[in-house]
Design an enzyme around this catalytic site. Structure first.
Site, mmCIF file in Angstrom:
data_model
loop_
_atom_site.group_PDB
_atom_site.id
_atom_site.type_symbol
_atom_site.label_atom_id
_atom_site.label_comp_id
_atom_site.label_asym_id
_atom_site.label_seq_id
_atom_site.Cartn_x
_atom_site.Cartn_y
_atom_site.Cartn_z
ATOM 1 C CG HIS A 125 25.369 20.674 44.200
ATOM 2 N ND1 HIS A 125 26.715 20.371 44.231
ATOM 3 C CD2 HIS A 125 24.990 20.551 42.902
ATOM 4 C CE1 HIS A 125 27.137 20.093 43.006
ATOM 5 N NE2 HIS A 125 26.106 20.187 42.191
ATOM 6 C CG HIS A 172 29.663 13.933 41.065
ATOM 7 N ND1 HIS A 172 30.657 14.836 41.349
ATOM 8 C CD2 HIS A 172 28.852 14.547 40.176
ATOM 9 C CE1 HIS A 172 30.470 15.939 40.664
ATOM 10 N NE2 HIS A 172 29.373 15.790 39.951
#
Length: 500
Positions: A125, A172
């Protein structure tokens, strides 16, 4: 002999002694050598097959073990290395050697010809993050480390950028994480994808790009991976290919471009929502800048796929970009029941947060298992795990979820459990799901993890020896009177009934 001081004054001595062979090893040695003091290669082969349960062991395997063990224990060229037999102490050393007799083998032993949906897959992830989810660096280093460990699913979040050569970087979104160029990520994957396993690497793309940037990404992907890239033959896969068929291939998985979907819905006179806001409370938590955006709440799969679509009718770039997507992500619009609907004419990937999975498992557990028999379910950490911690993977595995996505740069017992799970099957990154998750039981019933079933097997573990404490602990770790007493804690990870 070693010494350490008590209260800075008195000395206490302790002796480091080596543990001898346990009684069970002595009895096995006497049985297979028929009372002799040396075990031959043939006798060792019988021992491996009958006593150790290594049915595939051969004479050549046993001979190799003898050669390696003797070379490791004795100086090269001595009479001991030329004898080609083992003493009781030699056999003992072999059995308890983590190098020569590891607890988990390094060979793939499961059938790898079933569809991808039949396997748990080693999944990362936010694979590019070096630390926390808020302000750590993005780098290719964690991607390389994960691939070398055997991870088979790498996630990249793609965002527009004015500072990079290709206009796309990976980071991110809506955080302070420093970006890395997408081309560096792709090149690192190409170089290290199959360093630990020959089985396919799946790249899940979280796409925040415009059509022209999607076209650039499609070009970068095709140029970087060339023949390694797997191209789907049809938009409507009725069944996933097997890991064996996809050896040494790179697979792209993401949602189809919005512009392509919009063009399709316009041709069908169907309204299309471009807004990705949450329509289903189960699918997403309230908007959070750190929350994974890979739960598709648009109706990307609600209109029928058409294999014969004209590329001319698609927006520029959407055709090429979409043609690379081998595993389509998304869900039909509607509630949880609709999202878990199994379609016979196509397979797809659905993504749920750990919280959404818990809710789905609680209210629709058998539907989740039925869905994962043909389709792929990806589970990702909730957005509040800012320190890159992880969750209990067993909830996903118990319900057949193939891609239980973990922060590989984190730590803790759940990550250890993840690493331990994928050491099996030769560490290839794919572990076949048990039959009870794939087949119907009596009366066409599905497996229910919460149900208490009759005990089918009891595992017994006997600890023979502990070694190495004098190497790992200095004298200052000892208590006032003696070296520490060590103990072994044995547990089992499984459904609730397994742990009782």
């Amino acid at each position: 002999m070693g010494t350490y001081r008590i209260c800075m004054c008195f000395k206490r001595r302790y002796k480091v002694s080596e543990t001898g062979p346990p009684q069970e090893v002595k009895e096995a040695f006497m049985k297979y050598t028929e009372g002799a003091t040396q075990m031959t290669v043939e006798q060792l082969t019988r021992f491996l097959v009958e006593f150790q349960g290594e049915s595939g062991a051969s004479i050549s395997d046993a001979r190799k073990i003898v050669e390696q063990l003797l070379q490791k224990r004795y100086p090269v060229g001595t009479k001991y290395t030329k004898k080609n037999t083992l003493t009781l102490d030699d056999l003992h050393r072999y059995l308890f050697s983590p190098d020569l007799n590891p607890p988990i083998g390094d060979q793939v032993y499961q059938d790898m010809t079933a569809p991808l949906s039949h396997y748990f897959t080693y999944t990362g992830h936010n694979s590019y993050l070096t630390g926390n989810q808020i302000n750590s660096d993005c780098s290719v280093v964690p991607i390389i480390k994960a691939l070398k460990r055997g991870v088979r699913v790498v996630e990249l979040d793609m965002w527009p950028s004015d500072d990079t050569t290709h206009g796309v970087h990976v980071y991110h979104g809506w955080t302070l994480t420093t970006p890395v160029e997408i081309i560096k990520c792709l090149e690192s994957i190409r170089e290290h994808a199959f360093s630990a396993s020959p089985y396919p690497v799946i790249i899940t793309l979280e796409d925040h790009l415009t059509p022209d940037l999607q076209a650039k990404v499609a070009q970068l992907i095709t140029q970087t991976f060339e023949d390694m890239l797997f191209y789907p033959q049809s938009e409507r896969l009725k069944e996933f290919h097997s890991p064996e068929e996809l050896k040494h291939r790179i697979i792209i998985s993401t949602k189809p471009p919005k512009e392509y979907l919009k063009a399709k819905s316009e041709r069908g006179n169907k309204p299309h929502k471009e807004n990705d806001s949450d329509e289903d409370a189960w699918a997403k938590a309230p908007p959070d800048p750190t929350t994974d955006q890979d739960v598709d709440t648009s109706d990307s799969d609600s209109s029928p796929d058409e294999d014969n679509d004209d590329c001319e009718s698609r927006p520029p770039g959407a055709c090429t970009y979409k043609s690379l997507i081998a595993i389509h992500a998304g869900k039909p619009k509607g509630g949880l029941k609709e999202a878990l609907k199994v379609e016979l004419e196509k397979v797809r990937r659905l993504s749920l947060s750990e919280q959404a999975l818990e809710k789905a498992a609680s209210s629709h557990g058998t539907d989740v298992i039925r869905f994962t028999q043909r389709n792929i379910l990806r589970v990702y950490p909730k957005g509040t795990r800012l320190n890159s911690s992880n969750y209990n993977p067993l909830i996903g595995w118990m319900h057949g979820a193939q891609m239980v996505a973990f922060n590989m740069q984190g730590n803790g017992k759940y990550l250890w459990l993840m690493h331990g799970m994928f050491r099996s099957n030769g560490g290839c990154g794919y572990v076949k799901k048990p039959d009870f998750l794939m087949k119907l039981g009596p009366d066409n019933s599905l497996f229910d993890p919460k149900e208490k079933l009759q005990v089918k097997k009891t595992l017994k573990v006997k600890v023979y020896m502990g070694d190495g404490w004098h190497l790992d602990f200095t004298q200052t770790h000892f208590d006032l009177f003696s070296p520490p007493d060590f103990y072994t804690r044995v547990g089992i990870a499984g459904v609730p009934a397994d742990k009782e």
